[in-house]
Design a protein around this motif. Structure first.
Motif, PDB file in Angstrom:
ATOM      1  N   GLN A   1      36.783  39.802  38.721  1.00  0.00           N
ATOM      2  CA  GLN A   1      35.931  39.074  37.841  1.00  0.00           C
ATOM      3  C   GLN A   1      36.188  39.244  36.286  1.00  0.00           C
ATOM      4  O   GLN A   1      35.977  38.328  35.706  1.00  0.00           O
ATOM      5  CB  GLN A   1      34.596  39.235  38.306  1.00  0.00           C
ATOM      6  N   SER A   2      36.543  40.436  35.990  1.00  0.00           N
ATOM      7  CA  SER A   2      36.799  40.607  34.709  1.00  0.00           C
ATOM      8  C   SER A   2      38.365  40.388  34.123  1.00  0.00           C
ATOM      9  O   SER A   2      38.336  40.545  32.861  1.00  0.00           O
ATOM     10  CB  SER A   2      36.724  42.224  34.585  1.00  0.00           C
ATOM     11  N   VAL A   3      39.057  39.645  35.072  1.00  0.00           N
ATOM     12  CA  VAL A   3      40.350  39.249  34.509  1.00  0.00           C
ATOM     13  C   VAL A   3      40.084  38.024  33.611  1.00  0.00           C
ATOM     14  O   VAL A   3      39.395  36.826  34.218  1.00  0.00           O
ATOM     15  CB  VAL A   3      41.416  38.771  35.628  1.00  0.00           C
ATOM     16  N   ALA A   4      40.600  37.828  32.680  1.00  0.00           N
ATOM     17  CA  ALA A   4      40.496  36.569  31.410  1.00  0.00           C
ATOM     18  C   ALA A   4      41.676  35.826  31.699  1.00  0.00           C
ATOM     19  O   ALA A   4      42.814  36.051  31.938  1.00  0.00           O
ATOM     20  CB  ALA A   4      40.320  36.943  30.329  1.00  0.00           C
TER      21      ALA A   4
ATOM     22  N   SER B   1      34.695  47.169  44.021  1.00  0.00           N
ATOM     23  CA  SER B   1      35.455  47.617  42.968  1.00  0.00           C
ATOM     24  C   SER B   1      36.509  46.383  42.670  1.00  0.00           C
ATOM     25  O   SER B   1      36.822  46.042  41.543  1.00  0.00           O
ATOM     26  CB  SER B   1      35.987  48.821  43.103  1.00  0.00           C
ATOM     27  N   LYS B   2      37.087  45.949  43.772  1.00  0.00           N
ATOM     28  CA  LYS B   2      38.315  45.090  43.448  1.00  0.00           C
ATOM     29  C   LYS B   2      37.502  43.898  42.888  1.00  0.00           C
ATOM     30  O   LYS B   2      38.326  43.193  42.205  1.00  0.00           O
ATOM     31  CB  LYS B   2      39.140  44.865  44.694  1.00  0.00           C
TER      32      LYS B   2
ATOM     33  N   ARG C   1      35.274  43.498  41.185  1.00  0.00           N
ATOM     34  CA  ARG C   1      34.705  43.498  39.742  1.00  0.00           C
ATOM     35  C   ARG C   1      35.833  43.471  39.005  1.00  0.00           C
ATOM     36  O   ARG C   1      36.033  42.764  37.676  1.00  0.00           O
ATOM     37  CB  ARG C   1      34.076  45.014  39.485  1.00  0.00           C
ATOM     38  N   GLN C   2      37.182  43.895  39.356  1.00  0.00           N
ATOM     39  CA  GLN C   2      38.523  43.873  38.731  1.00  0.00           C
ATOM     40  C   GLN C   2      38.878  42.416  38.505  1.00  0.00           C
ATOM     41  O   GLN C   2      39.300  42.081  37.405  1.00  0.00           O
ATOM     42  CB  GLN C   2      39.502  44.709  39.539  1.00  0.00           C
TER      43      GLN C   2
END
Length: 66
Positions: A62-65, A56-57, A59-60
């Motif tokens: 990886q989703s940071v732009a 989960s961490k 994924r978080q």
């Protein structure tokens, strides 16, 4: 012959008592194994939760732009 039957009965009773003690030992061993399986299952569940938290961490992150 009363003594012959008495000693045969006594021998049979002793044999039954030995079997009972053996079964008690088997039951103790089985209970110990159940405890070990429960502990292993609890550890597995805990590990799965930790892995899911890391995923989960990740994924978080990886989703940071940028």
């Amino acid at each position: 012959n009363g003594n012959g039957n008495g000693s045969a009965v006594k021998s049979l009773v002793e044999h039954v008592e030995q079997i009972k003690e053996t079964l008690k030992g088997v039951i103790r061993d089985l209970n110990s194994m159940v405890d070990m399986v429960k502990a292993a299952d609890k550890e597995r569940k805990s590990s799965e939760k930790e892995i899911e938290a890391v995923r989960s961490k990740l994924r978080q992150i990886q989703s940071v732009a940028i």
